[in-house]
Design an enzyme around this catalytic site. Structure first.
Site, short mmCIF file in Angstrom:
data_model
loop_
_atom_site.label_atom_id
_atom_site.label_comp_id
_atom_site.label_asym_id
_atom_site.label_seq_id
_atom_site.Cartn_x
_atom_site.Cartn_y
_atom_site.Cartn_z
N SER A 142 -10.34 2.32 -1.93
CA SER A 142 -9.93 2.51 -0.63
C SER A 142 -11.16 3.61 0.03
CB SER A 142 -8.71 3.25 -0.70
OG SER A 142 -8.35 4.12 0.56
N TYR A 155 -2.87 10.13 -3.98
CA TYR A 155 -3.23 8.82 -3.55
C TYR A 155 -4.94 8.68 -3.58
CZ TYR A 155 -4.18 4.64 -1.18
OH TYR A 155 -4.45 3.42 -0.68
N LYS A 159 -7.31 6.74 -6.06
CA LYS A 159 -8.34 5.80 -5.68
C LYS A 159 -9.94 6.28 -6.51
CE LYS A 159 -5.61 2.79 -4.04
NZ LYS A 159 -5.42 1.41 -4.57
N1 LIG Z 1 -3.22 -0.81 3.94
C1 LIG Z 1 -4.45 -0.09 4.11
O1 LIG Z 1 -4.77 0.49 5.07
C2 LIG Z 1 -5.18 0.18 2.72
C3 LIG Z 1 -6.18 0.72 2.87
C4 LIG Z 1 -7.11 1.20 1.66
C5 LIG Z 1 -6.51 0.60 0.57
N2 LIG Z 1 -5.54 -0.11 0.27
C6 LIG Z 1 -4.98 -0.72 -0.81
O2 LIG Z 1 -5.05 -2.02 -1.02
C7 LIG Z 1 -3.68 -2.41 -1.61
C8 LIG Z 1 -2.80 -3.25 -1.06
O3 LIG Z 1 -2.30 -2.41 -0.09
P1 LIG Z 1 -1.22 -2.72 1.25
O4 LIG Z 1 -1.47 -1.93 2.46
O5 LIG Z 1 -1.24 -4.55 1.29
O6 LIG Z 1 0.22 -2.32 0.52
P2 LIG Z 1 1.62 -2.69 0.78
O7 LIG Z 1 2.40 -1.76 0.55
O8 LIG Z 1 1.86 -3.43 2.01
O9 LIG Z 1 1.56 -4.07 -0.31
C9 LIG Z 1 1.67 -3.60 -1.91
C10 LIG Z 1 2.24 -4.64 -2.60
O10 LIG Z 1 2.24 -4.17 -3.98
C11 LIG Z 1 3.60 -4.47 -4.51
N3 LIG Z 1 3.82 -3.43 -5.52
C12 LIG Z 1 4.01 -2.06 -5.55
N4 LIG Z 1 4.05 -1.54 -6.93
C13 LIG Z 1 4.06 -2.58 -7.75
C14 LIG Z 1 3.99 -2.82 -9.16
N5 LIG Z 1 4.34 -1.48 -10.10
N6 LIG Z 1 3.80 -3.92 -9.69
C15 LIG Z 1 3.59 -5.11 -8.90
N7 LIG Z 1 3.28 -5.09 -7.69
C16 LIG Z 1 3.74 -3.77 -7.04
C17 LIG Z 1 4.43 -4.02 -3.65
O11 LIG Z 1 5.71 -4.61 -3.62
C18 LIG Z 1 3.74 -4.74 -2.29
O12 LIG Z 1 4.32 -6.09 -2.15
C19 LIG Z 1 -3.26 -1.23 -2.34
O13 LIG Z 1 -3.95 -0.90 -3.61
C20 LIG Z 1 -3.70 -0.13 -1.51
O14 LIG Z 1 -3.71 1.08 -2.03
C21 LIG Z 1 -4.70 -0.31 1.44
C1 LIG Z 2 -4.07 3.73 2.87
C2 LIG Z 2 -5.38 3.92 2.48
O1 LIG Z 2 -6.11 3.63 1.32
C3 LIG Z 2 -6.40 4.42 3.62
C4 LIG Z 2 -6.26 6.16 3.87
O2 LIG Z 2 -6.07 3.99 4.84
#
Ligand SMILES: NC(=O)c1ccc[n+]([C@@H]2O[C@H](COP(=O)([O-])OP(=O)(O)OC[C@H]3O[C@@H](n4cnc5c(N)ncnc54)[C@H](O)[C@@H]3O)[C@@H](O)[C@H]2O)c1
Ligand SMILES: CC(=O)[C@H](C)O
Length: 260
Positions: A142, A155, A159
């Site tokens: 992230s 969080y 990361k």
């Molecule tokens: N959305 C953002 O802006 C963003 C930014 C940076 C990084 N990320 C990272 O990207 C990844 C996906 O994020 P997202 O926004 O799609 O999140 P989200 O919450 O929309 O989806 C995450 C998925 O992971 C599943 N999950 C949670 N715990 C679990 C477990 N123990 N075992 C199996 N599955 C599990 C959930 O059920 C969900 O379907 C994450 O690692 C998040 O930290 C997201």
């Molecule tokens: C959810 C995430 O990792 C960033 C901060 O947008």
């Protein structure tokens, strides 16, 4: 091993970024294993993907359990005979001031975001070594793996740990021709950001619903928040032969937000 029928596992792919990544890899020609802890959503996604003609199977498990990560890889190999790409995408968030970080939050976030990633790397790498093939492991980092954000302390720490494990796994596994990289998204409107926004608003009486998301997004130089397909584009590249000479990197895809 059959190079025509490559196989990818994407964890946490019932929705959000993981689903977009799984769909992109399916369109790239991979056989796909979608995995999630949310069984209802997982089955919906599997059905939708099958209707679109993708070669997909689903596996419900918890990435924070070492044994279940091994079972996930075994399932993929049983279904499709091999493994080529493992995307450690599943992750969870928490929003609190630093002084309110507690044991439950630390356990939950480190178990899923960090331990889950380590177990996923190990399970995939052991399979690649057994197959005696090259393999690609791609972790969800992230912008919070490069920069630490207020209210997102735990969080951000998880990361940063993912970035560190990405580097060390890349160094140790290079001799087996295994590439380990990470993608670092910025601000994408998934369920995760819905939850972050909701929590941030609770802590600040000057914020209305949607404000925290808008505030974060307003700093993005390319002028729009992230779409899941932006992330899937990077993961598709990291999964491809074109990324053969890249390892140990945690690559930002954030529209111009964090500069490293
Ligand atoms: N959305 C953002 O802006 C963003 C930014 C940076 C990084 N990320 C990272 O990207 C990844 C996906 O994020 P997202 O926004 O799609 O999140 P989200 O919450 O929309 O989806 C995450 C998925 O992971 C599943 N999950 C949670 N715990 C679990 C477990 N123990 N075992 C199996 N599955 C599990 C959930 O059920 C969900 O379907 C994450 O690692 C998040 O930290 C997201
Ligand atoms: C959810 C995430 O990792 C960033 C901060 O947008």
């Amino acid at each position: 091993m059959n190079s025509e029928n490559k196989v990818a596992i994407v964890t946490g792919s019932a929705g959000g970024l993981g689903k977009a990544i799984a769909e992109r890899l399916a369109n790239d020609g991979f056989n796909i294993v979608v995995q999630d802890i949310n069984n209802d959503l997982l089955l919906e996604t599997e059905k939708e993907f099958k209707e679109k003609g993708y070669n997909v199977v689903s596996f419900k498990s918890d990435v924070s359990k070492q044994k279940e990560q091994e079972e996930l890889v075994n399932f993929a190999v049983k279904e499709f005979n091999q493994l080529d790409v493992f995307v450690n995408n599943a992750g969870v968030d928490a929003v609190t001031p630093f002084l309110e970080i507690d044991e439950n939050q630390l356990n939950k976030l480190f178990n899923i975001n960090v331990f889950g990633t380590v177990y996923g790397i190990q399970a995939a790498a052991k399979q690649f070594i057994k197959q005696n093939t090259k393999g690609k492991i791609i972790n969800a980092c992230s912008i919070a793996g490069h920069e630490s954000y207020e209210m997102l302390g735990t969080y951000s720490a998880t990361k940063h740990a993912v970035r560190s494990y990405t580097q060390v796994a890349a160094k140790e596994l290079a001799k087996y021709k295994i590439n380990v990289n990470a993608y670092c998204p910025g601000v994408a409107k998934t369920k995760m950001w819905e939850r972050i926004d909701e929590e941030m608003v609770k802590y600040d009486e000057n914020l209305n619903p949607g404000d925290a998301f808008e505030e974060f997004s307003s700093a993005i130089k390319l002028g729009r928040y992230q779409e899941p397909k932006d992330v899937a584009n990077l993961v598709s590249f990291l999964s491809s032969e074109d990324a053969e000479y890249i390892t140990g990197q945690s690559i930002l895809t954030d529209g111009g937000l964090v500069y490293r």
